[in-house]
Design a protein around this motif. Structure first.
Motif, short mmCIF file in Angstrom:
data_model
loop_
_atom_site.label_atom_id
_atom_site.label_comp_id
_atom_site.label_asym_id
_atom_site.label_seq_id
_atom_site.Cartn_x
_atom_site.Cartn_y
_atom_site.Cartn_z
N ASP A 1 -6.92 -1.37 -3.21
CA ASP A 1 -6.33 -2.02 -2.28
C ASP A 1 -6.94 -3.13 -1.76
OD1 ASP A 1 -4.01 -1.86 -0.76
OD2 ASP A 1 -4.80 -0.55 0.97
N GLU A 2 -6.17 -4.26 -1.83
CA GLU A 2 -6.64 -5.65 -1.13
C GLU A 2 -7.74 -5.95 -2.20
OE1 GLU A 2 -6.99 -5.13 3.07
OE2 GLU A 2 -5.06 -4.33 3.28
N THR B 1 0.76 -1.19 -0.05
CA THR B 1 0.06 0.06 0.05
C THR B 1 0.82 1.33 0.04
OG1 THR B 1 -1.76 -1.27 1.31
CG2 THR B 1 -1.86 1.13 1.57
MG MG Z 1 -1.88 -2.72 2.63
#
Ligand code: MG
Ligand code: ATP
Length: 307
Positions: free
Chosen positions: A139-140, A52
């Motif tokens: 993200d993710e 991230t």
């Molecule tokens: Mg992360």
């Protein structure tokens, strides 16, 4: 004037360094190619290895807007792309009714105009920006479900989104896309094919030490070396969840709080919860295993110092 993208791999390394991100050359190469060829960068890796952070640093150092789409199970178009502001539309309808027939005729086109549109991250990322196209962090991604992934595939192919009541929104310049996954499930090949892939691994000792030097400058040199040595060895033990870079940083900061200038078995045992987040792992390491790891680290460092 939009800030220019790095022109070489070295410039990419320097850019990341400016954002206090210590990358190895292979990561900088993947990022450089993704930026130059305008492809999304797909980063996979264990938790806490700095996936991230890359997107954040990129936005910060390039001076671009960071648009973050945090994925979760059940993420839908209304939360990821856009949604009509129903309550405002209702008010508008009431007002039109009160005003009589004349306003009611144009009402339909009125309430489906941009004024009533709530833009979510994917739509925001397509909007032109005088400072240059934004960094879009997805993200993710592994936490979403496959239908959403399929939708995303479409968006990433054309960088356009069709809103039935309004028309098609297309990015004049595609955003700089970074996708991360913890690999709790495999992401579909079709999506990966559109991206440049990079596996973010745990750092080697030299890189982890460099990260500590930059992120926790207050740590005594001896403490940092021991912390890194200990964490590197710990990652070779069969544990349920290995510590990431985030844990190394946290642990060093915790030890400084406790006025430790070097590791000792008691300090390690007392602070293991900063490093390991599962009771089974802690129970396995605490005590004799921790003491033995520490012994190995100390003798290795002593050996290196002798030369
Ligand atoms: Mg992360
Ligand atoms: N190469 C690096 N250089 C400097 N700092 C780093 C590096 N890698 C990780 N960090 C630090 O470690 C922390 C965790 O990184 P990050 O949140 O990016 O991990 P992640 O891979 O996204 O983890 P998760 O999968 O849990 O989301 C950040 O606060 C960041 O400052």
């Amino acid at each position: 004037m939009p800030s220019p993208l790095p022109a070489t791999v070295d410039a990419t390394l320097a850019l990341l360094a400016r954002g206090r991100y210590v990358a190895d050359r292979s990561l900088a190469t993947a990022l450089f190619l993704a930026l130059s060829l305008r492809r999304p960068l797909f980063l996979e890796g264990e938790a806490g290895v700095g996936k991230t952070e890359i997107a954040k640093v990129l936005a910060e150092t390039l001076g671009r807007r960071l648009v973050r789409l945090q994925c979760y199970e059940g993420l839908d178009v209304a939360s990821a792309v856009y949604e009509w502001n129903y309550s405002r539309q209702m008010v508008e309808i009431r007002l039109a009714e009160a005003a009589g027939d004349r306003r009611r005729e144009s009402l339909d086109s009125d309430i489906y105009s941009e004024r009533f549109l709530i833009k979510r991250p994917l739509l925001q990322a397509l909007e032109a920006d005088p400072g240059g196209s934004p960094v879009l962090l997805i993200d993710e991604l592994d936490r979403t479900d496959e239908p959403f992934e399929a939708y995303l595939l479409e968006v990433l192919s054309d960088f356009q989104i069709t809103i039935p009541e309004l028309g098609t929104v297309k990015a004049a310049e595609p955003p700089l896309v970074v996708i991360t996954s913890n690999r709790t499930r495999e992401i579909h090949d079709a999506l990966k094919r559109r991206c440049f892939y990079y596996w973010v691994d745990y750092p080697d000792a030299a890189r982890e030490l460099e990260i500590l030097r930059i992120k926790v400058p207050g740590a005594a040199a001896e403490l940092s070396r021991q912390v890194v040595g200990f964490v590197q060895r710990l990652r070779k033990v069969e544990l349920f969840k290995l510590p990431g870079i985030a844990e190394t940083i946290d642990w060093t900061e915790a030890l400084i709080q406790l006025d430790q200038v070097a590791l000792d078995p008691k300090a390690v045992d007392d602070t293991l919860g900063v490093l390991l987040k599962y009771q089974d792992d802690i129970a396995r390491i605490r005590g004799s295993e921790a003491a033995s790891l520490l012994e190995q680290v100390k003798s290795e460092l002593a050996g290196a110092a002798r030369g």
